[in-house]
Scaffold this motif. Structure first.
Motif, PDB file in Angstrom:
ATOM      1  N   UNK A   1      -3.877   4.984 -12.217  1.00 23.08           N
ATOM      2  CA  UNK A   1      -2.716   5.314 -13.047  1.00 23.08           C
ATOM      3  C   UNK A   1      -1.521   5.739 -12.202  1.00 23.08           C
ATOM      4  N   UNK A   2      -1.795   6.491 -11.146  1.00 24.37           N
ATOM      5  CA  UNK A   2      -0.717   6.918 -10.257  1.00 24.37           C
ATOM      6  C   UNK A   2      -0.055   5.711  -9.608  1.00 24.37           C
ATOM      7  N   UNK A   3      -0.849   4.734  -9.202  1.00 23.00           N
ATOM      8  CA  UNK A   3      -0.284   3.527  -8.596  1.00 23.00           C
ATOM      9  C   UNK A   3       0.596   2.774  -9.595  1.00 23.00           C
TER      10      UNK A   3
ATOM     11  N   UNK B   1       2.261   4.026 -12.056  1.00 17.40           N
ATOM     12  CA  UNK B   1       3.502   4.781 -12.200  1.00 17.40           C
ATOM     13  C   UNK B   1       4.435   4.526 -11.023  1.00 17.40           C
ATOM     14  N   UNK B   2       3.861   4.488  -9.812  1.00 14.92           N
ATOM     15  CA  UNK B   2       4.667   4.227  -8.620  1.00 14.92           C
ATOM     16  C   UNK B   2       5.235   2.810  -8.652  1.00 14.92           C
ATOM     17  N   UNK B   3       4.415   1.869  -9.099  1.00 16.94           N
ATOM     18  CA  UNK B   3       4.885   0.477  -9.203  1.00 16.94           C
ATOM     19  C   UNK B   3       6.065   0.364 -10.167  1.00 16.94           C
ATOM     20  N   UNK B   4       5.993   1.110 -11.262  1.00 18.57           N
ATOM     21  CA  UNK B   4       7.037   1.026 -12.288  1.00 18.57           C
ATOM     22  C   UNK B   4       8.308   1.793 -11.921  1.00 18.57           C
ATOM     23  N   UNK B   5       8.155   2.750 -10.993  1.00 21.80           N
ATOM     24  CA  UNK B   5       9.317   3.578 -10.649  1.00 21.80           C
ATOM     25  C   UNK B   5      10.037   3.143  -9.389  1.00 21.80           C
ATOM     26  N   UNK B   6       9.426   2.235  -8.622  1.00 20.41           N
ATOM     27  CA  UNK B   6      10.049   1.785  -7.375  1.00 20.41           C
ATOM     28  C   UNK B   6       9.520   0.429  -6.986  1.00 20.41           C
ATOM     29  N   UNK B   7      10.088  -0.119  -5.928  1.00 20.80           N
ATOM     30  CA  UNK B   7       9.602  -1.397  -5.415  1.00 20.80           C
ATOM     31  C   UNK B   7       8.241  -1.176  -4.785  1.00 20.80           C
TER      32      UNK B   7
ATOM     33  N   UNK C   1       0.835  -1.200   0.000  1.00 20.36           N
ATOM     34  CA  UNK C   1       0.000   0.000   0.000  1.00 20.36           C
ATOM     35  C   UNK C   1       0.872   1.253   0.000  1.00 20.36           C
ATOM     36  N   UNK C   2       0.508   2.207  -0.840  1.00 19.32           N
ATOM     37  CA  UNK C   2       1.208   3.478  -0.844  1.00 19.32           C
ATOM     38  C   UNK C   2       0.552   4.423   0.162  1.00 19.32           C
ATOM     39  N   UNK C   3       1.384   5.207   0.833  1.00 16.79           N
ATOM     40  CA  UNK C   3       0.909   6.073   1.913  1.00 16.79           C
ATOM     41  C   UNK C   3       0.416   7.398   1.345  1.00 16.79           C
ATOM     42  N   UNK C   4      -0.839   7.731   1.682  1.00 16.33           N
ATOM     43  CA  UNK C   4      -1.496   8.918   1.124  1.00 16.33           C
ATOM     44  C   UNK C   4      -1.850   9.909   2.230  1.00 16.33           C
TER      45      UNK C   4
ATOM     46  N   UNK D   1     -14.051   7.102   0.659  1.00 16.84           N
ATOM     47  CA  UNK D   1     -13.455   6.689  -0.614  1.00 16.84           C
ATOM     48  C   UNK D   1     -12.650   5.402  -0.399  1.00 16.84           C
ATOM     49  N   UNK D   2     -12.840   4.383  -1.251  1.00 15.16           N
ATOM     50  CA  UNK D   2     -12.192   3.076  -1.034  1.00 15.16           C
ATOM     51  C   UNK D   2     -10.732   3.035  -1.469  1.00 15.16           C
ATOM     52  N   UNK D   3      -9.885   3.799  -0.787  1.00 15.16           N
ATOM     53  CA  UNK D   3      -8.471   3.875  -1.157  1.00 15.16           C
ATOM     54  C   UNK D   3      -7.787   2.510  -1.132  1.00 15.16           C
ATOM     55  N   UNK D   4      -8.087   1.705  -0.118  1.00 14.00           N
ATOM     56  CA  UNK D   4      -7.412   0.407   0.012  1.00 14.00           C
ATOM     57  C   UNK D   4      -7.570  -0.457  -1.227  1.00 14.00           C
ATOM     58  N   UNK D   5      -8.732  -0.344  -1.848  1.00 17.81           N
ATOM     59  CA  UNK D   5      -9.003  -1.211  -2.995  1.00 17.81           C
ATOM     60  C   UNK D   5      -8.196  -0.837  -4.230  1.00 17.81           C
ATOM     61  N   UNK D   6      -7.601   0.364  -4.242  1.00 16.44           N
ATOM     62  CA  UNK D   6      -6.786   0.764  -5.402  1.00 16.44           C
ATOM     63  C   UNK D   6      -5.326   0.973  -5.003  1.00 16.44           C
ATOM     64  N   UNK D   7      -4.946   0.452  -3.830  1.00 17.86           N
ATOM     65  CA  UNK D   7      -3.531   0.422  -3.472  1.00 17.86           C
ATOM     66  C   UNK D   7      -3.006   1.556  -2.627  1.00 17.86           C
ATOM     67  N   UNK D   8      -3.897   2.312  -1.970  1.00 13.62           N
ATOM     68  CA  UNK D   8      -3.457   3.425  -1.139  1.00 13.62           C
ATOM     69  C   UNK D   8      -4.029   3.311   0.276  1.00 13.62           C
ATOM     70  N   UNK D   9      -3.283   3.844   1.215  1.00 16.38           N
ATOM     71  CA  UNK D   9      -3.725   3.861   2.607  1.00 16.38           C
ATOM     72  C   UNK D   9      -3.565   5.276   3.152  1.00 16.38           C
TER      73      UNK D   9
END
Length: 255
Positions: A118-120, A122-128, A1-4, A21-29
């Motif tokens: 889309x932001x997730x 990009x983050x996945x592709x730019x870092x672990x 999960x990415x920290x938001x 908003x269901x942030x967890x379901x799209x990879x953010x916390x």
């Protein structure tokens, strides 16, 4: 999960985004919230944050100033503006300050989902990728659906004396706006929905002979039994007494 981190001086918007908003379901916390740019900057100095979703016009420190500071000292933080202003000047300043996206507050729910998906990526592709939290929830309904579910749950527990003003405090929306929001997303006027809940409760109580009609009236939110009888007849096409007598006759036939 990415920290938001979510920063907005409008409490209703900030709380709605954090809570519904269901942030967890799209990879953010959501790790925090702030009501101005300075609060957001102080939070980022002391906590790990991957993405900040923030308003542009905020007191103490604006979103533009915050973005400029982050671009210099915390360039790894993705900055997403969520603003009601459409001026090109703001968008231009945002890009100059290193902002990755500029999302209008008029954007609908699905567009916000797409933007952060889309932001997730990009983050996945730019870092672990960040590790997943335990028990991460699946997508559980849209923002409007969650608001409506919250309203219906509250009405189910407080139908005797609930008001739109009570509900506006529960979901942090203006009462007039909430009335229109409910009609649009629930497909029924709030007053009609409340009546249906009260009428359902009334039929259950009428099946118990220990309650007199005026007691049933009071228990479902009608201080005047005449108004209750009229509402019941309009809803079911019969008076509470007729309903009770019909129920009794049905039981006799079954016996």
């Amino acid at each position: 999960m990415y920290k938001l981190l979510i920063a907005d001086d409008d409490y209703e918007i900030r709380n709605g985004l954090c809570k519904y908003f269901p942030w967890d379901s799209i990879g953010f916390h959501v790790v925090g919230e702030a009501e101005n740019g300075q609060e957001a900057y102080n939070f980022i100095k002391n906590n790990e944050v991957d993405v900040i979703l923030c308003d542009i016009r905020m007191p103490v420190m604006s979103g533009i100033d915050l973005a400029a500071e982050l671009n210099v000292k915390f360039s790894h933080v993705q900055i997403i503006f969520f603003s009601a202003f459409k001026d090109f000047e703001y968008a231009q300043k945002a890009l100059e300050a290193g902002v990755r996206r500029y999302i209008l507050k008029s954007t609908n729910y699905n567009e916000l989902i797409r933007a952060f998906t889309n932001i997730k990526e990009e983050l996945d592709n730019s870092s672990t990728p960040a590790p997943e939290l335990k028990g991460a929830s699946e997508y559980a309904g849209s923002f409007p659906e969650k608001i409506i579910a919250t309203i219906k749950d509250y009405v189910g527990q407080h139908y005797k004396d609930v008001t739109l003003e009570d509900l506006s405090q529960q979901v942090h929306m203006n009462a007039d706006y909430l009335s229109k929001f409910f009609k649009k997303h629930a497909g029924i006027r709030f007053s009609d929905y409340l009546t249906s809940v009260r009428m359902d409760a009334a039929t259950e109580l009428l099946e118990d002979i220990q309650y007199k009609t005026y007691e049933v009236s009071e228990r479902v939110g009608y201080s005047n039994s005449f108004n209750f009888t009229r509402a019941f007849k309009n809803y079911y096409g019969m008076t509470p007494r007729d309903y009770r007598n019909r129920t009794d006759r049905n039981e006799e036939r079954q016996g």
